[in-house]
Motif scaffolding. Structure first.
Motif, short mmCIF file in Angstrom:
data_model
loop_
_atom_site.label_atom_id
_atom_site.label_comp_id
_atom_site.label_asym_id
_atom_site.label_seq_id
_atom_site.Cartn_x
_atom_site.Cartn_y
_atom_site.Cartn_z
N GLY A 9 -4.51 7.25 10.80
CA GLY A 9 -4.53 7.92 11.79
C GLY A 9 -3.31 8.63 12.42
N VAL A 10 -2.24 8.42 11.55
CA VAL A 10 -0.95 8.60 12.23
C VAL A 10 -0.05 9.44 11.06
CG1 VAL A 10 -0.86 6.23 13.08
CG2 VAL A 10 0.10 6.64 10.68
N SER A 11 1.06 9.75 11.54
CA SER A 11 1.87 10.48 10.43
C SER A 11 2.47 9.94 9.28
CB SER A 11 3.02 11.41 11.62
OG SER A 11 3.85 10.49 11.85
N GLY A 12 3.20 10.89 8.56
CA GLY A 12 3.69 10.08 7.43
C GLY A 12 5.13 9.05 7.88
N GLN A 13 5.67 9.68 8.92
CA GLN A 13 7.15 9.40 9.33
C GLN A 13 6.54 8.00 10.26
OE1 GLN A 13 8.31 12.37 12.12
NE2 GLN A 13 9.85 13.15 10.54
N THR A 14 5.58 7.77 10.77
CA THR A 14 5.08 6.57 11.42
C THR A 14 5.03 5.56 10.36
OG1 THR A 14 4.21 7.52 13.07
CG2 THR A 14 3.46 5.50 12.88
N VAL A 15 4.28 5.91 9.21
CA VAL A 15 4.10 4.94 8.16
C VAL A 15 5.62 4.34 7.74
CG1 VAL A 15 3.31 4.61 6.01
CG2 VAL A 15 1.85 5.80 7.55
N SER A 16 6.29 5.56 7.62
CA SER A 16 7.63 4.99 7.17
C SER A 16 8.47 4.16 7.89
CB SER A 16 8.59 6.69 6.71
OG SER A 16 9.93 6.24 6.45
N ARG A 17 8.36 4.43 9.39
CA ARG A 17 9.23 3.61 10.19
C ARG A 17 8.44 2.27 9.91
NH1 ARG A 17 7.84 7.81 13.91
NH2 ARG A 17 9.41 9.32 14.01
N VAL A 18 7.14 1.83 9.82
CA VAL A 18 6.69 0.63 10.01
C VAL A 18 6.96 0.09 8.62
CG1 VAL A 18 4.27 -0.58 9.68
CG2 VAL A 18 4.66 1.26 11.31
N ALA A 19 6.83 0.81 7.31
CA ALA A 19 7.40 0.17 6.14
C ALA A 19 8.88 -0.42 6.29
CB ALA A 19 6.97 1.47 5.12
N ASN A 20 9.68 0.22 6.91
CA ASN A 20 11.17 0.22 6.76
C ASN A 20 11.39 -0.82 7.94
OD1 ASN A 20 12.55 1.65 4.57
ND2 ASN A 20 11.18 3.23 5.71
N GLY A 21 10.38 -1.53 8.73
CA GLY A 21 10.89 -2.35 9.70
C GLY A 21 11.44 -1.84 10.90
N ARG A 22 11.44 -0.55 11.19
CA ARG A 22 12.00 -0.05 12.57
C ARG A 22 10.94 -0.54 13.58
NH1 ARG A 22 14.13 4.78 10.48
NH2 ARG A 22 15.48 4.10 8.60
N GLN A 23 11.85 -0.53 14.90
CA GLN A 23 11.13 -1.02 16.06
C GLN A 23 10.54 0.03 16.75
OE1 GLN A 23 10.75 -4.64 16.32
NE2 GLN A 23 11.53 -4.22 14.03
N ASN A 24 10.69 1.17 16.62
CA ASN A 24 10.30 2.24 17.51
C ASN A 24 8.74 2.78 17.21
OD1 ASN A 24 11.32 3.57 15.12
ND2 ASN A 24 11.62 5.30 15.94
N VAL A 25 8.01 1.61 17.10
CA VAL A 25 6.53 2.05 16.78
C VAL A 25 5.83 1.14 17.73
CG1 VAL A 25 4.77 2.06 15.24
CG2 VAL A 25 6.95 2.58 14.42
N ASP A 26 4.80 1.40 18.49
CA ASP A 26 4.05 0.46 19.41
C ASP A 26 3.40 -0.61 18.49
OD1 ASP A 26 1.11 1.30 19.53
OD2 ASP A 26 2.36 2.99 19.73
N ALA A 27 3.19 -1.67 19.17
CA ALA A 27 2.45 -2.73 18.61
C ALA A 27 1.17 -2.45 18.14
CB ALA A 27 2.46 -4.03 19.52
N VAL A 28 0.38 -1.56 18.88
CA VAL A 28 -0.95 -1.19 18.60
C VAL A 28 -1.06 -0.49 17.25
CG1 VAL A 28 -3.34 -0.17 19.21
CG2 VAL A 28 -2.00 -1.46 20.80
N THR A 29 -0.15 0.46 17.12
CA THR A 29 0.13 1.42 16.01
C THR A 29 0.41 0.82 14.60
OG1 THR A 29 0.39 3.32 17.57
CG2 THR A 29 0.96 3.61 15.24
#
Length: 326
Positions: A9-29
């Motif tokens: 239930g998120v955007s493709g950009q959010t998935v990309s941030r998580v996959a690349n280890g970026r920190q600008n995603v909150d812990a729950v998401t």
């Protein structure tokens, strides 16, 4: 990635941030995205990410003589340090040392997409090997003639410590069982042993040559045991020192009462020799770690080409004593 985004239930950009280890995603998401990845069996495409970033997160290691003590310990340390920094290791053994073989190894590593190479081939016949331009390279256990960073044990310091220890006990001179003539490490230890004797005004006995093996140490020990003038021997590695100890024992020369013996490496078993071996400790964990750190600095262009000399330490045990002590 689109499937993961829909399930989480998120955007493709959010998935990309998580996959690349970026920190600008909150812990729950982040947790929800990772759970969706697990459910769908999604793994980030490292090759695609490397094409975008220009970094493959992989280093190559070119190595000769895999079975030697120093090589195996250094390789273990390189693998540990690289893994801790998020890099994989691609090992490329060279079975016969030649300029062409080393050039071929670099070619094969280039085809396998590595960010840089650690070269662990110390043979002096490779003095004029043309290392590739543009690929970060660090050379381990070698001379400092390359235009690439060199990481090595301070071989000359270690040999000086061993020789001065024996002279300090009162021995008039020190015999040396050296390693193969093709080895930089053996050559540096030999030169330091010889210079230390000259600096102290001592005679320089004839050099004996071994091949790093305990069998070579045994053969040399059989020859040296016959000479009562031999009271102190510095072996270029612990394995040859082990053979020396056996030969001296079989010929009735007790260690250290009749002959003192010093090795080099401080392999784990050195403390269990009889008598426990006085030796020079070189810290292979430091060499491996410094090699990886230096290579990554080269990859990211954050350091100069200054050689790194890892200090040695003399470990005194029971195989050395003043001459003819009773």
């Amino acid at each position: 990635m689109a499937d993961v985004a829909r399930l989480a239930g998120v955007s493709g950009q959010t998935v990309s941030r998580v996959a690349n280890g970026r920190q600008n995603v909150d812990a729950v998401t982040r947790a929800r995205v990772k759970d969706a990845m697990r459910q769908l069996g999604y793994r980030p495409n490292g090759a695609a990410r490397a094409l975008r970033s220009g970094e493959f997160r992989s280093i190559g290691v070119i190595v000769f003589e895999l079975s030697t003590f120093g090589t195996t310990r250094t390789l273990d340390a390189i693998a540990t340090a690289a893994t801790a920094r998020g890099y994989s290791v691609n090992l490329m053994p060279v079975l016969a040392v030649s300029r062409q073989a080393v050039a071929d190894a670099f070619t094969r590593l280039g085809e396998q997409a590595v960010d840089g190479v650690i070269m662990m081939i110390e043979a002096q016949v490779l003095d004029d090997v043309q290392l590739p331009v543009g690929l970060p390279v660090v050379v381990v256990h070698a001379g400092v003639h390359y235009d690439h960073p060199v990481v090595d044990t301070d071989q000359m310091q270690g040999a000086r410590l061993a020789t001065e220890h024996l002279l300090g006990l009162g021995h008039k001179t020190v015999w040396h069982l050296g390693g193969p003539p093709s080895s930089y490490a053996a050559d540096q230890r030999r030169r330091s042993w010889e210079q230390t004797l000259r600096d102290h005004g001592c005679d320089v006995p004839p050099l004996l040559i071994g091949d790093w093996s305990s069998a070579a140490g045994y053969d040399a020990g059989c020859r040296l045991a016959a000479d009562d003038a031999v009271t102190a021997i510095f072996a270029a590695n612990d394995q040859m020192a082990l053979g020396l100890l056996r030969a001296l024992h079989e010929h009735g020369r007790t260690v250290p009462n009749d002959v003192s013996v010093v090795g080099f490496d401080d392999m784990e078993e050195a403390a269990q020799f009889w008598p426990p071996l006085t030796t020079v400790r070189q810290t292979f964990a430091d060499i491996g770690r410094r090699s990886v750190d230096t290579l990554l600095a080269e990859i990211h262009a954050t350091d100069d080409h200054a050689p790194v000399a890892v200090p040695t330490e003399l470990i005194i045990r029971h195989s050395t004593a003043p001459p003819h002590s009773r």
